[in-house]
Write an enzyme that holds these catalytic residues in place. Structure first.
Site, PDB file in Angstrom:
ATOM      1  N   ASP A  97       0.872  -0.745  -0.732  1.00 55.88           N
ATOM      2  CA  ASP A  97      -0.315  -0.124   0.067  1.00 55.88           C
ATOM      3  C   ASP A  97       0.652   1.306   0.164  1.00 55.88           C
ATOM      4  O   ASP A  97       1.983   1.659   0.185  1.00 55.88           O
ATOM      5  CB  ASP A  97      -0.787  -0.263   1.245  1.00 55.88           C
ATOM      6  CG  ASP A  97      -1.203   1.359   1.867  1.00 55.88           C
ATOM      7  OD1 ASP A  97      -2.571   1.556   0.142  1.00 55.88           O
ATOM      8  OD2 ASP A  97      -1.215   1.830   2.461  1.00 55.88           O
ATOM      9  N   ASP A 131      -1.640  -0.311   5.981  1.00 51.65           N
ATOM     10  CA  ASP A 131      -1.993   0.521   6.993  1.00 51.65           C
ATOM     11  C   ASP A 131      -3.570   1.151   7.931  1.00 51.65           C
ATOM     12  O   ASP A 131      -4.020   0.607   8.896  1.00 51.65           O
ATOM     13  CB  ASP A 131      -1.399   1.819   7.440  1.00 51.65           C
ATOM     14  CG  ASP A 131      -2.288   2.969   5.835  1.00 51.65           C
ATOM     15  OD1 ASP A 131      -3.151   4.214   6.784  1.00 51.65           O
ATOM     16  OD2 ASP A 131      -2.712   2.459   5.702  1.00 51.65           O
ATOM     17  N   ASP A 137      -0.081   5.173   0.254  1.00 55.42           N
ATOM     18  CA  ASP A 137      -0.422   5.880   1.448  1.00 55.42           C
ATOM     19  C   ASP A 137      -1.411   5.625   3.189  1.00 55.42           C
ATOM     20  O   ASP A 137      -1.158   4.792   3.262  1.00 55.42           O
ATOM     21  CB  ASP A 137      -1.099   7.278   1.181  1.00 55.42           C
ATOM     22  CG  ASP A 137      -1.360   7.793  -0.213  1.00 55.42           C
ATOM     23  OD1 ASP A 137      -0.654   8.872   0.141  1.00 55.42           O
ATOM     24  OD2 ASP A 137      -2.073   7.576  -0.709  1.00 55.42           O
TER      25      ASP A 137
END
Length: 265
Positions: A27, A206, A29
């Site tokens: 991932d 996240d 961002d």
């Protein structure tokens, strides 16, 4: 079952041991890059780009970005790399051989939803409307007090298109997107293709929008790694995006093995 992931006190203290048979999915961002107030206020430094390039070579090309961003933004962020990638949570996908897969058709009423969101955002200077080819994201990081109003409007507008749009809640963002794909389906599709097929899938994310990816790699016997500390299906964790970048740099700095990659892709 979702459970609390361990919190790493050192960048690699609660992370799996690296293996050259990994298929690494990352991932962007909040994981590779620190989250900023505005999507355009982020950048990837040269060390991170170099780390990703070296790791891609070590893994015989089996490294891909799995992001909510469009592919064109990923290419700008990580230039000159042109990595396999899934953009817009899997609605866009570029295979390892560079082939772009066709996207889904927009549902009836998508333009009207965009117009109504734009009117709402225009009334609140702190909000930002991110327009994507298959999604519309309202960022309210600068106005957290508007969260419930943003979510209520997004939920209502989602039902006005045919078929209905999918409401995806992230960190200070509400995104309406075309249904049909998510980060989990993107990883599963990559794992059917060379050079990912037959490898151990590893996904680092996240946000709650990454849980589909965590569930997929867990089901495939791989490693799900959470950046941060919250209840998650991930079994491993690293405390921050900076910690993840440090770990990736460590892995990229390992002595390269003999070239065992099939270069016929």
């Amino acid at each position: 079952m979702i459970r609390a992931a361990e919190t790493a006190t050192h960048p690699s203290s609660a992370l799996p041991r690296f293996s050259e048979d990994w298929a690494l999915f990352l991932d962007v961002d909040g994981s590779l890059l620190d989250i900023a107030d505005h999507p355009e206020a982020v950048s990837a430094d040269r060390q991170l780009v170099e780390s990703l390039g070296k790791l891609r070579s070590r893994l015989c090309g089996a490294l891909a970005l799995i992001s909510g961003r469009p592919l064109k933004e990923l290419d700008c962020l990580f230039a000159p790399l042109h990595l396999p990638a899934a953009g817009q949570h899997g609605l866009e996908r570029r295979m390892a051989n560079g082939r772009l897969l066709p996207g889904l058709e927009l549902p009836q009423g998508f333009a009207e939803v965009e117009a109504r969101l734009a009117l709402f955002v225009d009334r609140h200077a702190e909000l930002f409307l991110e327009r994507k080819s298959h999604g519309l994201a309202v960022h309210y990081r600068k106005a957290p007090e508007l969260e419930q109003e943003v979510l209520a409007l997004a939920e209502a507008l989602a039902q006005t298109s045919r078929p209905p749009l999918h409401l995806l809640r992230g960190k200070m963002v509400a995104e309406l997107r075309v249904p049909g794909h998510d980060k989990g389906t993107a990883i599963a599709d990559f794992m059917k293709e060379r050079p990912f097929a037959g490898r151990c899938p590893v996904f680092v994310g996240d946000d709650v929008t990454d849980e589909d990816g965590f569930e997929t790699v867990n089901a495939l016997g791989g490693h799900a790694i959470l950046v941060g500390d919250r209840p998650s299906a991930a079994r491993w964790s690293v405390g921050s995006a900076a910690g993840l970048r440090t770990w990736l740099a460590e892995l990229a700095g390992l002595d390269p093995p003999e070239d065992k990659c099939d270069r016929t892709l």
